[in-house]
Design a protein around this motif. Structure first.
Motif, PDB file in Angstrom:
ATOM      1  N   SER A 228     -20.369  38.743   7.275  1.00 17.64           N
ATOM      2  CA  SER A 228     -20.347  38.249   5.903  1.00 17.64           C
ATOM      3  C   SER A 228     -20.858  39.366   5.023  1.00 17.64           C
ATOM      4  N   GLY A 229     -20.454  39.345   3.746  1.00 18.40           N
ATOM      5  CA  GLY A 229     -20.937  40.376   2.852  1.00 18.40           C
ATOM      6  C   GLY A 229     -19.848  41.329   2.415  1.00 18.40           C
ATOM      7  N   ASN A 230     -20.261  42.470   1.927  1.00 18.78           N
ATOM      8  CA  ASN A 230     -19.340  43.404   1.283  1.00 18.78           C
ATOM      9  C   ASN A 230     -18.436  44.115   2.276  1.00 18.78           C
ATOM     10  N   THR A 231     -17.204  44.293   1.891  1.00 17.54           N
ATOM     11  CA  THR A 231     -16.235  45.046   2.678  1.00 17.54           C
ATOM     12  C   THR A 231     -16.340  46.530   2.352  1.00 17.54           C
ATOM     13  N   LEU A 232     -15.651  47.313   3.160  1.00 16.82           N
ATOM     14  CA  LEU A 232     -15.733  48.764   3.063  1.00 16.82           C
ATOM     15  C   LEU A 232     -14.307  49.314   3.112  1.00 16.82           C
ATOM     16  N   TYR A 233     -14.009  50.321   2.271  1.00 18.35           N
ATOM     17  CA  TYR A 233     -12.667  50.884   2.223  1.00 18.35           C
ATOM     18  C   TYR A 233     -12.720  52.408   2.179  1.00 18.35           C
ATOM     19  N   ALA A 234     -11.684  53.018   2.744  1.00 10.64           N
ATOM     20  CA  ALA A 234     -11.481  54.440   2.536  1.00 10.64           C
ATOM     21  C   ALA A 234     -11.047  54.659   1.095  1.00 10.64           C
ATOM     22  N   ASP A 235     -11.421  55.797   0.547  1.00 10.10           N
ATOM     23  CA  ASP A 235     -11.069  56.086  -0.852  1.00 10.10           C
ATOM     24  C   ASP A 235      -9.558  56.060  -1.062  1.00 10.10           C
ATOM     25  N   SER A 236      -8.814  56.470  -0.049  1.00  9.86           N
ATOM     26  CA  SER A 236      -7.363  56.590  -0.186  1.00  9.86           C
ATOM     27  C   SER A 236      -6.658  55.241  -0.321  1.00  9.86           C
ATOM     28  N   VAL A 237      -7.339  54.147   0.021  1.00 12.86           N
ATOM     29  CA  VAL A 237      -6.686  52.832  -0.031  1.00 12.86           C
ATOM     30  C   VAL A 237      -7.367  51.873  -1.001  1.00 12.86           C
ATOM     31  N   LYS A 238      -8.464  52.275  -1.598  1.00  8.91           N
ATOM     32  CA  LYS A 238      -9.178  51.396  -2.532  1.00  8.91           C
ATOM     33  C   LYS A 238      -8.255  50.957  -3.657  1.00  8.91           C
ATOM     34  N   GLY A 239      -8.291  49.664  -3.962  1.00  4.52           N
ATOM     35  CA  GLY A 239      -7.458  49.128  -5.018  1.00  4.52           C
ATOM     36  C   GLY A 239      -6.053  48.763  -4.579  1.00  4.52           C
ATOM     37  N   ARG A 240      -5.657  49.193  -3.367  1.00  9.37           N
ATOM     38  CA  ARG A 240      -4.322  48.880  -2.857  1.00  9.37           C
ATOM     39  C   ARG A 240      -4.370  47.980  -1.621  1.00  9.37           C
ATOM     40  N   PHE A 241      -5.367  48.174  -0.780  1.00 13.53           N
ATOM     41  CA  PHE A 241      -5.483  47.410   0.465  1.00 13.53           C
ATOM     42  C   PHE A 241      -6.649  46.425   0.356  1.00 13.53           C
ATOM     43  N   THR A 242      -6.503  45.292   1.028  1.00  9.34           N
ATOM     44  CA  THR A 242      -7.567  44.297   1.076  1.00  9.34           C
ATOM     45  C   THR A 242      -7.730  43.804   2.506  1.00  9.34           C
ATOM     46  N   ILE A 243      -8.957  43.884   3.012  1.00  9.01           N
ATOM     47  CA  ILE A 243      -9.262  43.353   4.332  1.00  9.01           C
ATOM     48  C   ILE A 243      -9.904  41.978   4.168  1.00  9.01           C
ATOM     49  N   SER A 244      -9.539  41.067   5.047  1.00 13.31           N
ATOM     50  CA  SER A 244     -10.133  39.728   5.015  1.00 13.31           C
ATOM     51  C   SER A 244     -10.156  39.177   6.431  1.00 13.31           C
ATOM     52  N   ARG A 245     -10.908  38.094   6.620  1.00 11.02           N
ATOM     53  CA  ARG A 245     -10.984  37.493   7.945  1.00 11.02           C
ATOM     54  C   ARG A 245     -10.968  35.981   7.819  1.00 11.02           C
ATOM     55  N   ASP A 246     -10.416  35.351   8.826  1.00 10.26           N
ATOM     56  CA  ASP A 246     -10.406  33.898   8.918  1.00 10.26           C
ATOM     57  C   ASP A 246     -11.021  33.559  10.274  1.00 10.26           C
ATOM     58  N   ASN A 247     -12.286  33.198  10.275  1.00 12.94           N
ATOM     59  CA  ASN A 247     -12.978  32.940  11.533  1.00 12.94           C
ATOM     60  C   ASN A 247     -12.421  31.711  12.254  1.00 12.94           C
ATOM     61  N   ALA A 248     -11.879  30.769  11.505  1.00 12.22           N
ATOM     62  CA  ALA A 248     -11.297  29.575  12.135  1.00 12.22           C
ATOM     63  C   ALA A 248     -10.046  29.927  12.934  1.00 12.22           C
ATOM     64  N   LYS A 249      -9.369  30.993  12.523  1.00 10.24           N
ATOM     65  CA  LYS A 249      -8.145  31.426  13.210  1.00 10.24           C
ATOM     66  C   LYS A 249      -8.379  32.650  14.085  1.00 10.24           C
ATOM     67  N   ASN A 250      -9.612  33.123  14.171  1.00  8.84           N
ATOM     68  CA  ASN A 250      -9.938  34.310  14.972  1.00  8.84           C
ATOM     69  C   ASN A 250      -9.059  35.491  14.590  1.00  8.84           C
ATOM     70  N   THR A 251      -8.874  35.690  13.304  1.00  9.77           N
ATOM     71  CA  THR A 251      -7.930  36.695  12.835  1.00  9.77           C
ATOM     72  C   THR A 251      -8.513  37.490  11.669  1.00  9.77           C
ATOM     73  N   VAL A 252      -8.220  38.782  11.680  1.00  4.23           N
ATOM     74  CA  VAL A 252      -8.535  39.638  10.547  1.00  4.23           C
ATOM     75  C   VAL A 252      -7.214  40.166  10.000  1.00  4.23           C
ATOM     76  N   TYR A 253      -7.168  40.319   8.677  1.00  2.71           N
ATOM     77  CA  TYR A 253      -5.937  40.724   8.003  1.00  2.71           C
ATOM     78  C   TYR A 253      -6.146  42.021   7.230  1.00  2.71           C
ATOM     79  N   LEU A 254      -5.058  42.714   7.013  1.00  6.92           N
ATOM     80  CA  LEU A 254      -5.053  43.859   6.113  1.00  6.92           C
ATOM     81  C   LEU A 254      -3.838  43.722   5.210  1.00  6.92           C
ATOM     82  N   GLN A 255      -4.087  43.321   3.969  1.00  2.00           N
ATOM     83  CA  GLN A 255      -3.024  43.234   2.978  1.00  2.00           C
ATOM     84  C   GLN A 255      -2.853  44.605   2.350  1.00  2.00           C
ATOM     85  N   MET A 256      -1.643  45.134   2.443  1.00  5.15           N
ATOM     86  CA  MET A 256      -1.370  46.480   1.952  1.00  5.15           C
ATOM     87  C   MET A 256      -0.330  46.407   0.844  1.00  5.15           C
ATOM     88  N   ASN A 257      -0.732  46.785  -0.351  1.00  2.39           N
ATOM     89  CA  ASN A 257       0.156  46.782  -1.509  1.00  2.39           C
ATOM     90  C   ASN A 257       0.374  48.209  -2.007  1.00  2.39           C
TER      91      ASN A 257
END
Length: 124
Positions: free
Chosen positions: A54-83
């Motif tokens: 829980s808490g703040n996420t961390l990003y490489a400078d090259s993807v900040k503002g374009r990629f989003t990491i998230s997790r769903d513990n109920a589904k045992n899954t982590v996501y990476l949304q890349m725009n």
């Protein structure tokens, strides 16, 4: 021990979007901190994004503002949304897990468990 399986990679045009998923099994997913790394041919594996239990996420400078990491513990899954994808985002993307978090947990050696990767190709 936790097993990780990535999915969602593919071919996309520059400016497009993809969402990667990483399904975890074997242990209580919520106990793990998660990360995404990528490796292009001839390059070292590099950090993309990380998310603690829980808490703040961390990003490489090259993807900040374009990629989003998230997790769903109920589904045992982590996501990476890349725009707004760019050709330089082309790489094999790997999901990683570990049991401890740090404010600058960006090194591959800091993660104990890895998936096999999923290819992302961005055409210009």
């Amino acid at each position: 021990q936790v097993q990780l399986v990535e999915s969602g990679g593919g071919l996309v045009q520059a400016g497009g979007s993809l969402r990667l998923s990483c399904a975890a099994s074997g242990r209580t997913f919520s106990n793990y901190v998660m990360g995404w790394f990528r490796q292009a041919p001839g390059n070292q594996r590099e950090f993309v994004a990380g998310i603690p239990r829980s808490g703040n996420t961390l990003y490489a400078d090259s993807v900040k503002g374009r990629f989003t990491i998230s997790r769903d513990n109920a589904k045992n899954t982590v996501y990476l949304q890349m725009n707004s994808l760019k050709p330089e985002d082309t790489a094999v993307y790997y999901c990683a897990a570990d049991t401890s978090w740090g404010p600058e947990k960006k090194n591959s050696y800091e993660y104990a468990y890895w998936g096999l990767g999923t290819q992302v190709t961005v055409s210009s």
